[in-house]
Scaffold this motif. Sequence first.
Motif, PDB file in Angstrom:
ATOM      1  N   UNK A   1       1.004  -1.535  -0.038  1.00 46.89           N
ATOM      2  CA  UNK A   1       0.120   0.429   0.047  1.00 46.89           C
ATOM      3  C   UNK A   1       0.750   1.039   0.256  1.00 46.89           C
ATOM      4  N   UNK A   2       1.815   1.284   0.902  1.00 43.96           N
ATOM      5  CA  UNK A   2       2.081   2.284   0.977  1.00 43.96           C
ATOM      6  C   UNK A   2       3.409   2.543  -1.074  1.00 43.96           C
ATOM      7  N   UNK A   3       4.006   1.709  -1.050  1.00 42.71           N
ATOM      8  CA  UNK A   3       4.623   1.816  -2.472  1.00 42.71           C
ATOM      9  C   UNK A   3       3.390   1.989  -3.691  1.00 42.71           C
ATOM     10  N   UNK A   4       2.330   1.539  -3.312  1.00 43.36           N
ATOM     11  CA  UNK A   4       0.831   2.061  -4.699  1.00 43.36           C
ATOM     12  C   UNK A   4       0.965   3.456  -4.486  1.00 43.36           C
ATOM     13  N   UNK A   5       1.206   4.440  -2.468  1.00 46.39           N
ATOM     14  CA  UNK A   5       0.937   5.242  -2.926  1.00 46.39           C
ATOM     15  C   UNK A   5       1.592   6.587  -3.129  1.00 46.39           C
ATOM     16  N   UNK A   6       2.989   5.797  -2.825  1.00 50.12           N
ATOM     17  CA  UNK A   6       4.167   6.938  -3.990  1.00 50.12           C
ATOM     18  C   UNK A   6       4.226   6.985  -5.354  1.00 50.12           C
ATOM     19  N   UNK A   7       3.652   5.615  -5.399  1.00 49.50           N
ATOM     20  CA  UNK A   7       3.316   5.213  -7.346  1.00 49.50           C
ATOM     21  C   UNK A   7       2.743   6.408  -7.569  1.00 49.50           C
ATOM     22  N   UNK A   8       0.918   6.493  -7.056  1.00 46.49           N
ATOM     23  CA  UNK A   8       0.225   7.692  -7.147  1.00 46.49           C
ATOM     24  C   UNK A   8       0.918   8.750  -7.074  1.00 46.49           C
ATOM     25  N   UNK A   9       1.159   9.434  -6.453  1.00 46.75           N
ATOM     26  CA  UNK A   9       1.849  10.316  -5.658  1.00 46.75           C
ATOM     27  C   UNK A   9       3.154  11.138  -7.345  1.00 46.75           C
ATOM     28  N   UNK A  10       3.635  10.391  -7.437  1.00 45.55           N
ATOM     29  CA  UNK A  10       5.327  10.045  -8.631  1.00 45.55           C
ATOM     30  C   UNK A  10       3.752  10.264  -9.883  1.00 45.55           C
ATOM     31  N   UNK A  11       3.048   9.570 -10.005  1.00 39.88           N
ATOM     32  CA  UNK A  11       2.104   9.675 -11.728  1.00 39.88           C
ATOM     33  C   UNK A  11       1.592  10.875 -11.194  1.00 39.88           C
ATOM     34  N   UNK A  12       1.034  11.619 -10.254  1.00 40.61           N
ATOM     35  CA  UNK A  12       0.747  12.818  -9.957  1.00 40.61           C
ATOM     36  C   UNK A  12       0.724  13.734 -10.757  1.00 40.61           C
ATOM     37  N   UNK A  13       2.792  14.434 -10.464  1.00 41.93           N
ATOM     38  CA  UNK A  13       3.526  15.345  -9.940  1.00 41.93           C
ATOM     39  C   UNK A  13       4.025  15.616  -8.487  1.00 41.93           C
ATOM     40  N   UNK A  14       2.911  15.189  -7.955  1.00 47.30           N
ATOM     41  CA  UNK A  14       3.539  15.589  -6.325  1.00 47.30           C
ATOM     42  C   UNK A  14       5.090  14.659  -6.471  1.00 47.30           C
ATOM     43  N   UNK A  15       5.335  15.594  -4.656  1.00 48.95           N
ATOM     44  CA  UNK A  15       6.611  14.706  -4.366  1.00 48.95           C
ATOM     45  C   UNK A  15       6.768  14.473  -3.184  1.00 48.95           C
ATOM     46  N   UNK A  16       6.731  12.654  -3.151  1.00 46.29           N
ATOM     47  CA  UNK A  16       6.638  12.832  -1.443  1.00 46.29           C
ATOM     48  C   UNK A  16       8.091  12.642  -0.502  1.00 46.29           C
ATOM     49  N   UNK A  17       7.478  14.049   0.294  1.00 46.84           N
ATOM     50  CA  UNK A  17       8.717  14.214   1.851  1.00 46.84           C
ATOM     51  C   UNK A  17       9.041  12.750   2.198  1.00 46.84           C
TER      52      UNK A  17
END
Length: 202
Positions: A94-110
């Motif tokens: 789930x954590x990896x999926x959410x990181x992928x969603x953020x990157x695909x949307x153009x957001x940066x996970x901090x």
Amino acid sequence: MKTWWLQLPSEARAVGAAAVTLIVAIMLFTWLKLLSIAVLNAQEISDMKPRIARLLGYEMTAAELSSAVAIQRQTLSSITYDSQQQSARAGAALQQTLRGFAEDAGATVTGSQLSVNALVSDQDNEEEIDPHFEVLSVNLSLEAAPIALDAFLVAVAAHRPKLAARTMEIQQVRQSRRNQDKARQGILNVRLSIVGLKAVTQ
């Protein structure tokens, strides 16, 4: 026949009468035994009729029951992670999926942090642990433009098993020399908690 019988010696007549009596007794006993068996069988059949009717009813509804079970399993799989999967592994996925969603949307996970907890239900204002489910919770920190945040949330809403944003805090990036470009672009600091359910094997 009567004349022949009367001509027999008395001893022979006595033996014959005894033999006939014995044969009649055996036949009567056999007939009573058969009658008793027939009555018992009829009683057993009568007692079995309701059970047979229930079994026939179960057989008639077996297909419907199987279909209902399949639908329930499909529904459960659409809202929860598989019970056969380890909680830590499901949470990491789930954590990896959410990181992928953020990157695909153009957001940066901090930042991101995973926690796995028992599901707590509120029954008449008393908290009770539900033994059938666990809560997979990922706390995310993002830097995202509003459009990127919208795209991220749309991806979360479309995910199967279902996910939900439990909490969300949004702040604009503070104006500073280091963050001048981000502030000008309207970048947001977002902290949110995304949760999913995992079924527990009983």
